[in-house]
Write a protein that holds these residues in place. Structure first.
Motif, mmCIF file in Angstrom:
data_model
loop_
_atom_site.group_PDB
_atom_site.id
_atom_site.type_symbol
_atom_site.label_atom_id
_atom_site.label_comp_id
_atom_site.label_asym_id
_atom_site.label_seq_id
_atom_site.Cartn_x
_atom_site.Cartn_y
_atom_site.Cartn_z
ATOM 1 N N GLY A 133 0.821 -1.208 0.000
ATOM 2 C CA GLY A 133 0.000 0.000 0.000
ATOM 3 C C GLY A 133 0.850 1.250 0.000
ATOM 4 N N ASN A 134 0.212 2.381 -0.316
ATOM 5 C CA ASN A 134 0.893 3.683 -0.335
ATOM 6 C C ASN A 134 2.152 3.667 -1.199
ATOM 7 O OD1 ASN A 134 -0.872 5.187 1.163
ATOM 8 N ND2 ASN A 134 0.184 4.862 3.110
ATOM 9 N N ILE A 135 2.083 3.038 -2.344
ATOM 10 C CA ILE A 135 3.261 2.937 -3.217
ATOM 11 C C ILE A 135 3.532 4.288 -3.865
ATOM 12 C CG2 ILE A 135 4.237 1.832 -5.256
ATOM 13 C CD1 ILE A 135 2.491 -0.580 -4.651
ATOM 14 N N GLN A 136 4.768 4.741 -3.713
ATOM 15 C CA GLN A 136 5.257 5.944 -4.398
ATOM 16 C C GLN A 136 6.489 5.516 -5.184
ATOM 17 O OE1 GLN A 136 3.555 8.855 -3.639
ATOM 18 N NE2 GLN A 136 2.324 7.847 -2.051
ATOM 19 N N ALA A 137 6.498 5.779 -6.479
ATOM 20 C CA ALA A 137 7.632 5.337 -7.288
ATOM 21 C C ALA A 137 7.803 6.242 -8.498
ATOM 22 C CB ALA A 137 7.432 3.890 -7.749
ATOM 23 N N GLU A 138 9.062 6.291 -8.967
ATOM 24 C CA GLU A 138 9.365 7.072 -10.166
ATOM 25 C C GLU A 138 10.528 6.429 -10.889
ATOM 26 O OE1 GLU A 138 11.252 11.391 -11.047
ATOM 27 O OE2 GLU A 138 9.317 11.436 -10.025
ATOM 28 N N GLY A 139 10.387 6.308 -12.203
ATOM 29 C CA GLY A 139 11.453 5.762 -13.016
ATOM 30 C C GLY A 139 11.603 6.561 -14.293
ATOM 31 N N LYS A 140 12.871 6.741 -14.734
ATOM 32 C CA LYS A 140 13.128 7.504 -15.940
ATOM 33 C C LYS A 140 14.095 6.730 -16.826
ATOM 34 C CE LYS A 140 12.567 12.065 -13.773
ATOM 35 N NZ LYS A 140 13.189 13.387 -13.525
ATOM 36 N N GLY A 141 13.807 6.737 -18.109
ATOM 37 C CA GLY A 141 14.696 6.058 -19.034
ATOM 38 C C GLY A 141 14.089 6.010 -20.414
ATOM 39 N N ASN A 142 14.891 5.586 -21.363
ATOM 40 C CA ASN A 142 14.401 5.446 -22.730
ATOM 41 C C ASN A 142 13.885 4.026 -22.902
ATOM 42 O OD1 ASN A 142 13.870 5.440 -25.437
ATOM 43 N ND2 ASN A 142 15.763 6.465 -26.030
ATOM 44 N N PHE A 143 12.607 3.841 -22.600
ATOM 45 C CA PHE A 143 12.030 2.513 -22.576
ATOM 46 C C PHE A 143 11.875 1.899 -23.965
ATOM 47 C CE2 PHE A 143 9.951 4.600 -18.782
ATOM 48 C CZ PHE A 143 10.816 4.030 -17.863
ATOM 49 N N THR A 144 12.136 2.654 -24.999
ATOM 50 C CA THR A 144 11.973 2.117 -26.358
ATOM 51 C C THR A 144 13.181 1.308 -26.796
ATOM 52 O OG1 THR A 144 12.889 4.138 -27.332
ATOM 53 C CG2 THR A 144 10.498 4.049 -26.982
ATOM 54 N N LEU A 145 14.317 1.426 -26.084
ATOM 55 C CA LEU A 145 15.529 0.709 -26.476
ATOM 56 C C LEU A 145 15.485 -0.716 -25.949
ATOM 57 C CD1 LEU A 145 18.186 3.471 -25.688
ATOM 58 C CD2 LEU A 145 17.122 2.943 -27.906
ATOM 59 N N ASN A 146 16.256 -1.600 -26.567
ATOM 60 C CA ASN A 146 16.363 -2.966 -26.066
ATOM 61 C C ASN A 146 17.174 -3.025 -24.780
ATOM 62 O OD1 ASN A 146 14.841 -4.237 -28.065
ATOM 63 N ND2 ASN A 146 16.592 -4.283 -29.471
ATOM 64 N N GLN A 147 18.115 -2.072 -24.625
ATOM 65 C CA GLN A 147 18.899 -1.976 -23.406
ATOM 66 C C GLN A 147 18.894 -0.524 -22.941
ATOM 67 O OE1 GLN A 147 22.773 -3.853 -23.249
ATOM 68 N NE2 GLN A 147 22.263 -5.256 -24.940
ATOM 69 N N TYR A 148 18.611 -0.344 -21.667
ATOM 70 C CA TYR A 148 18.600 1.018 -21.140
ATOM 71 C C TYR A 148 18.741 0.972 -19.620
ATOM 72 C CZ TYR A 148 13.683 -0.154 -20.245
ATOM 73 O OH TYR A 148 12.539 -0.767 -19.829
ATOM 74 N N ASP A 149 19.151 2.109 -19.060
ATOM 75 C CA ASP A 149 19.255 2.260 -17.613
ATOM 76 C C ASP A 149 17.994 2.905 -17.087
ATOM 77 O OD1 ASP A 149 21.787 1.158 -17.415
ATOM 78 O OD2 ASP A 149 22.782 3.074 -17.834
ATOM 79 N N LEU A 150 17.573 2.456 -15.927
ATOM 80 C CA LEU A 150 16.330 2.930 -15.335
ATOM 81 C C LEU A 150 16.568 3.292 -13.866
ATOM 82 C CD1 LEU A 150 13.257 3.373 -15.378
ATOM 83 C CD2 LEU A 150 12.985 0.947 -14.849
ATOM 84 N N PRO A 151 16.749 4.596 -13.563
ATOM 85 C CA PRO A 151 16.827 5.002 -12.155
ATOM 86 C C PRO A 151 15.444 4.861 -11.514
ATOM 87 C CG PRO A 151 17.632 6.715 -13.653
ATOM 88 C CD PRO A 151 16.897 5.722 -14.471
#
Length: 993
Positions: free
Chosen positions: A172-190
């Motif tokens: 419950g009360n989930i707070q989350a944020e992720g940023k990255g170029n999700f269109t690539l086959n490989q990418y970094d996601l903070p």
């Protein structure tokens, strides 16, 4: 200069107006595109309101943002009652250039604010998230372009219920944020996230409950290899900090793990934050010291045959904590735990706890434990300590309670458990509680002389040397005391010898140990002795068992939020023998209903100690007045009536006699009968009652062994029942005999009646089968649309009232259709024959053949008679009149069979008499009716099958819901964070694929 400023200002205003206007210009285009994409990709019920879609250019410029409120997805059967996703507010961002110039918009961001996700996987692997179209189906290809670079989640709850893996998780009360170029086959996601872990349970074992999680890490996503790597990150459970690294991959043969984790900048206080009951508002002020170290690895393949290896360690050194308002601490806490498995077989797990010691104030507690594996269970353990209970209240905050007494524990165990070789570890354990004392501020008198002395020994490691000796246990509470003993020897034979004697006042105990929303009082007196062997129970040698004594209950009262009606037992007494338990006396009031009972239970020892044994018994129940409604009403907070599963391991007979029973809106008198429960089927014998103005007798069965399709089969004898009362109180009469609402009088019937019950315990009308005779001695029928319609059609002026005398009607119900076979009756002093059917859906289809004297039709008949030369017909000549009744009873369709008007019918009938074709005319009309009726019956049968399928699906859902209760209770741990699904989803725009 001024002109340049004005031009610049005009351009700025134009751009501002354009930016404000763009969302309105393209709203319909975006909304239509969203709707189309949902239709093309999601095979489920999607609900949202087109009027609650708003667009903005300013939320994430230069992207254009579409916000949808109250959006959700409801699964397909068997998940039609589960809301997979409900979103309070969903914002999706689009590339502005793609909106202006491209044929298809490009999705750039997703923002979820408030909502719930409920994922369910059934035992057979079906999952409610499987809502995309199967690949073999040809569906329109989605043309959305994906360039998502941000995903944010705020205040969302997630429940994952996987019954195939026996895994349950509630967040419950989930707070989350992720940023990255999700269109690539490989990418970094903070990723940054925090959530309340309400519960995590695997295979019935609870691992985490009510813990606050926070985490921040950098993930590397490799979609080609389906590999998810974790960089170094900061994580926390409550105040416990740890790091986490490695990867999770999903090859075809299972799930591959290579993870490592360890404590980070932690003290002893950090691990205390994970102890249930410790992490409260006062935790910050807790005085602590000591060090803690935690680390572990989890590596290998997980599938049906393999489990990853692991090595987890926890060390605590010189731990200390003290509540600031209390004088004594817990000190010298030293713990060393290691759980290890270096293979892919979980059975090779070992547990080592070489060090475990701490001091409760001045009371030391120490021990150690080693378990070699989960196959032979080689173990070596010890626990030793002395606790002064009075000191415990000066260590832990226990408000309103005074404790005294000394608890001494000294236990060792070493060896192997092997049931085949008859081996168990050598055990030497003693537990002694002396002079125990408990006093609550809620009650002036204490529990005193609380003493327990127990020994568990097995010096040789052989099962026949096993001994449990609870040589004494008991306590005093004012004038009552309890004293008992129990001795169990030989682990293979399980010989026992025990006794208990004394009395206890439940009201006093509840005052000392209060329970929320429960009121309980009364005195229980017991004098029981038991001696025997489980081996004798297995062999049925009951003559070697000795169990005797009695239990008395007096002035007992119990009520709770789940049982607000309350139960009061004035006096009750039962005595015990090896063969049976006899209920000698039982005088009680359940709710407002007085009840007296006597009876017995036999084979109870076998039933209690062995599997697949049958508990047998008999009960005689009497009541002067029993109100069933009290246990069904909304005011009692009880659930609606539902199918009751009956145990298959009980063979029980109960005779009932009640002067009066109130059920729903019926008042039943002189209720009596015998009910037998055997193999999960309830049988009624010689049951009867006075009700509905007459007498009802029945024999039959209720069979709920298939909970999704419970069956009943009754033989009914109805004598002198009121037709009006039967219509008022019985849904079956309302459905199949709606004419009864305009009938006065009584009826008799012998009827065999069977079918299936719905989940509300009411008969499923479309499933009913019945056969018998309906006998009406005398009845009146008036003030009906049916009569008015016949009067208007035939122009007979004496049809507004109808009297029945000595009518016998053969009826049969099959596939939800009441068939009335042809029977003769006098209607308005005319000879008539009636046949037809009533459907479970209320439709009627009847043919009434009457013989009406020609003179009853007045001048029109006389004119026709005069015009037909050579006829012997006269005013008394009988004219066959066939009336067809269709539609439903409240809105009947009445027509003449064999003529489109009364004049045509009379002309045809008179001419047929001249040609001696009267019988041929009646046969023709009847044959036409039968042909039409067969067609109607086929339609009704198909409808009945559809209804029964629907009922069964609902029943299967209800049966499944009984398994949901644990899930629902776990959801409640979220304390309101799991949002209920909408009572009635907004279907302004709904996709039902």
């Amino acid at each position: 200069m001024k002109k340049a400023i004005l031009i610049s200002l005009a351009i700025f205003v134009f751009l501002l107006v354009a930016l404000v206007s763009l969302p309105f210009i393209f709203k319909d285009k975006i909304a239509e595109r969203i709707d189309r994409e949902i239709s093309n990709t999601i095979n489920a019920q999607v609900y949202f309101d087109i009027n609650k879609i708003s667009l903005s250019i300013f939320k994430r410029f230069p992207h254009i943002s579409a916000t949808v409120e109250e959006l959700g997805i409801i699964g397909n059967p068997p998940f039609q009652n589960d809301t997979l996703v409900h979103m309070d507010k969903l914002q999706i961002d689009f590339n502005l250039r793609s909106i202006l110039f491209d044929e298809y918009p490009t999705l750039t961001g997703v923002h979820l604010d408030g909502g719930t996700v409920y994922v369910k996987v059934l035992e057979d692997g079906r999952a409610n998230y499987d809502i995309t179209y199967p690949s073999e189906e040809e569906t329109p290809e989605s043309n959305f372009k994906m360039a998502v670079d941000i995903i944010s989640i705020n205040d969302v709850a997630v429940v994952y219920d996987d019954r195939q893996l026996k895994y349950f998780m509630a967040l419950g009360n989930i707070q989350a944020e992720g940023k990255g170029n999700f269109t690539l086959n490989q990418y970094d996601l903070p990723i940054k996230a925090d959530a309340l872990i309400a519960e995590i349970t695997y295979e019935g074992i609870n691992y985490l409950r009510n813990k606050q999680f926070k985490g921040e890490t950098l993930m590397h996503i490799d979609m080609e290899q389906m590999k998810f790597s974790f960089g170094k990150g900061d994580f926390a459970l409550n105040d416990f900090l740890f790091d986490f690294g490695g990867y999770i991959a999903m090859p075809e043969e299972g799930i591959e793990f290579d993870l490592s984790f360890g404590g980070r900048d932690n003290s002893f206080k950090s691990i205390l934050s994970l102890v249930p009951g410790m992490y409260t508002d006062s935790f910050a002020s807790l005085r602590t010291s000591g060090t803690m170290d935690f680390s572990g690895v989890f590596k290998g393949l997980y599938n049906e045959t393999a489990f990853p290896s692991f090595d987890i360690g926890l060390q605590i050194s010189e731990g200390f904590f003290q509540y600031p308002e209390l004088p004594r601490p817990v000190s010298d806490v030293n713990v060393d735990i290691r759980i290890q498995n270096q293979t892919d077989n979980l059975d090779n797990t070992s547990i080592q706890i070489p060090v475990f010691n701490l001091n409760f104030g001045s009371n030391p507690l120490s021990g150690h434990f080693t378990l070699a594996n989960l196959v032979s269970y080689d173990m070596d353990g010890a626990l030793k300590g002395k606790l002064n209970l009075e000191e415990m209240t000066s260590i832990f905050p226990i408000e309103g309670m005074t404790l005294k007494g000394l608890l001494d524990i000294n236990a060792t165990a070493k060896g192997r458990y092997d049931s085949v070789s008859q081996l168990i570890p050598a055990i030497d354990a003693q537990l002694l509680l002396a002079n125990g004392y408990v006093k609550s501020k809620e009650y002036p008198s204490p529990i005193e002389n609380l003493n327990v002395s127990a020994t568990i020994q097995n010096k040789t490691g052989k099962m026949n040397d096993f001994l449990v000796d609870l040589s004494r246990f008991g306590f005093d509470l004012e004038d009552e005391n309890i004293l008992g003993r129990l001795r169990i020897s030989d682990f293979s034979l399980l010989n026992w010898d025990g006794a208990i004697k004394g009395a206890v006042d439940l009201g006093k105990l509840l005052a000392i140990f209060p329970m929320e929303n429960i009121i309980m009082e009364g005195i229980i007196r017991a004098d029981l002795f038991t001696k025997g062997s489980y081996k004798d129970v297995e062999e049925g040698r009951y003559n070697r068992l000795d169990t005797r004594g009695n239990i008395e209950v007096s002035k007992f009262y119990f009520t709770s939020s789940d049982l607000p009606q309350g139960i009061r037992i004035h006096d009750s007494k039962a005595d015990f023998s090896p063969e049976r338990i006899n209920l000698i006396q039982f005088d009680a009031r359940v709710g407002q209903s007085p009840v007296q009972a006597t009876g017995y239970l036999s084979n109870y020892l076998n039933f209690a100690l062995k599997d697949n044994e049958i508990l047998k018994g008999q009960l005689s129940l009497n009541s002067s007045k029993f109100d069933v409604n009290e246990w069904m009403s909304e005011s009692s907070n009880s659930e609606e009536l539902t199918v009751l599963e009956l145990p298959k391991n009980i063979d029980f007979s109960m005779s009932v006699a009640a002067n009066e029973v109130i059920y729903d809106n019926m008042n039943l008198k002189e209720v009596k009968g015998t009910m037998n429960l055997k193999e999960g089927v309830l049988t009624f014998r010689d049951a009867g009652m006075r009700a509905l103005g007459g007498q009802i007798s029945l024999n039959g069965t209720y069979d709920p062994r298939d909970l999704s399709e419970p069956k009943f089969d009754f033989g009914l004898n109805l004598a002198n029942l009121s037709i009006a009362q039967a219509f008022e109180n019985l849904n079956t009469v309302k459905a199949f005999a709606p004419i009864a609402q305009h009938l006065t009088g009584n009826f008799n019937s012998n009827l065999n009646f069977s079918g299936i019950l719905g989940q509300d315990m009411m008969p499923v009308l479309s499933s009913l089968s019945a056969k018998g005779l309906l006998k009406v001695a005398e009845a009146a029928f008036q003030n009906s649309q049916l009569l008015q319609g016949i009067t208007s059609l035939t122009r007979l002026n004496d049809t507004n009232t109808l009297q029945f005398r000595n009518v016998t009607i053969p009826i049969e119900i099959k596939n939800g259709i009441l068939e009335v076979r042809p029977f003769d009756v006098r209607l308005w002093d005319y000879q008539a024959n009636v046949q037809g059917s009533t459907g479970f859906d209320g439709t009627i289809n009847y043919l009434v053949n009457m013989q009406v004297p020609a003179g009853k039709f007045g001048a029109q008949a006389n004119t026709l008679l005069a015009n037909i030369s050579g006829t012997e017909a006269n005013a008394s000549t009988l004219i066959p009149v066939a009336i067809s009744l269709g539609g439903n009873y409240s809105n009947p369709r009445i027509s003449l069979a064999g003529g489109n008007s009364i004049e045509n019918l009379l002309a045809t009938a008179l001419q047929s008499r001249v040609r001696n074709e009267k019988e041929n005319l009646e046969q023709q009309v009847t044959q036409q009716f039968k042909a039409a009726e067969d067609s109607i019956k086929k339609e009704l049968q198909l409808k009945a099958e559809m209804v029964q399928d629907s009922v069964k699906r609902e029943a299967e859902r209800r049966v499944s819901d009984t398994k949901e209760r644990v899930t629902e209770e776990a959801k409640n741990v979220l304390k309101g964070l799991i949002r209920p699904k909408p009572a009635k989803p907004d279907t302004t725009r709904k996709n039902d694929n």
